[in-house]
Design an enzyme around this catalytic site. Structure first.
Site, PDB file in Angstrom:
ATOM      1  N   CYS A  25       0.875  -1.171   0.000  1.00  0.00           N
ATOM      2  CA  CYS A  25       0.000   0.000   0.000  1.00  0.00           C
ATOM      3  C   CYS A  25       0.912   1.221   0.000  1.00  0.00           C
ATOM      4  CB  CYS A  25      -0.904  -0.008   1.235  1.00  0.00           C
ATOM      5  SG  CYS A  25      -1.901   1.491   1.386  1.00  0.00           S
TER       6      CYS A  25
ATOM      7  N   CYS B 169       0.087   3.488   3.527  1.00  0.00           N
ATOM      8  CA  CYS B 169       0.536   3.094   4.880  1.00  0.00           C
ATOM      9  C   CYS B 169       1.676   2.085   4.860  1.00  0.00           C
ATOM     10  CB  CYS B 169      -0.632   2.544   5.692  1.00  0.00           C
ATOM     11  SG  CYS B 169      -1.222   0.931   5.138  1.00  0.00           S
TER      12      CYS B 169
ATOM     13  N   CYS C  41      -1.193 -10.969  -6.841  1.00  0.00           N
ATOM     14  CA  CYS C  41      -1.552 -12.050  -5.929  1.00  0.00           C
ATOM     15  C   CYS C  41      -1.560 -11.455  -4.512  1.00  0.00           C
ATOM     16  CB  CYS C  41      -0.515 -13.164  -6.068  1.00  0.00           C
ATOM     17  SG  CYS C  41      -0.879 -14.628  -5.120  1.00  0.00           S
TER      18      CYS C  41
END
Length: 188
Positions: free
Chosen positions: A139, A142, A164
């Site tokens: 991400c 974060c 995946c």
């Protein structure tokens, strides 16, 4: 003189089975993929928290995967839930950033949720694993570990990529049904 290969194989299988059993017990079976009826507010800047704060907010399995770059077991309850989900959007369980859409979801038959493209590319980043063998997906808001991306596997998708992703680090928000029917009592 007998070969030690069968003994080594049995020892390997015993250790491997113990590892699977440990992961199964460590996982939180009562908490499959998080879901919500409403899309979460999107973070406006990078999200940084202390390790203690992450441990408070995430389940032990979410913490292990997102913050320690772990991997959930394949074909688990979260994956079974993912396969049954209809149209919707997938968000980061740690910071609520929009990551993937069911429009890019496909069944790669690998045991983990698969997408061929991020729904919001600015919220997804990739970097080479330390071993140089795989491309990690994180991400971008974060820095949670999400999974890995593979290219050139021959899937019949527009990108020939397979993101995946560990389902335990996703929050699913289904699309709202637009079953509103016109009011039959309107005046003519």
């Amino acid at each position: 003189m007998k070969s030690t290969a069968p003994l080594i194989r049995r020892l390997f299988l015993l250790i491997f089975s113990a590892g699977i059993a440990f992961h199964s017990l460590a996982a939180d079976p009562k908490k499959p993929m998080s879901t919500s009826e409403e899309p979460p507010a999107q973070p406006e800047k990078k999200v940084t928290k202390s390790d203690a704060d992450w441990k408070k907010e995430l389940t032990p399995e979410q913490y292990r995967v997102a913050r320690q770059s772990g991997t959930e077991m394949p074909n688990g309850e979260v994956y079974q839930q993912f396969k049954k989900q209809g149209s919707g959007t997938y968000y980061c369980v740690a910071c609520n950033a929009k990551l993937f859409s069911s429009k890019e979801k496909f069944d790669a038959r690998c045991g983990w949720p698969s997408f061929y493209d991020p729904a919001n590319a600015k919220n997804v980043k990739t970097l080479m694993d330390p071993d140089g063998m795989r491309l990690e997906v994180r991400c971008n808001v974060c820095d949670a570990h999400l999974g890995h991306v593979f290219s050139g596997e021959g899937f019949n998708t527009p990108t020939d990529k397979r993101y995946c992703i560990n389902g335990i680090v996703l929050k699913f928000v289904p699309d709202r049904a637009t079953d509103e029917k016109p009011d039959s009592k309107t005046k003519k």
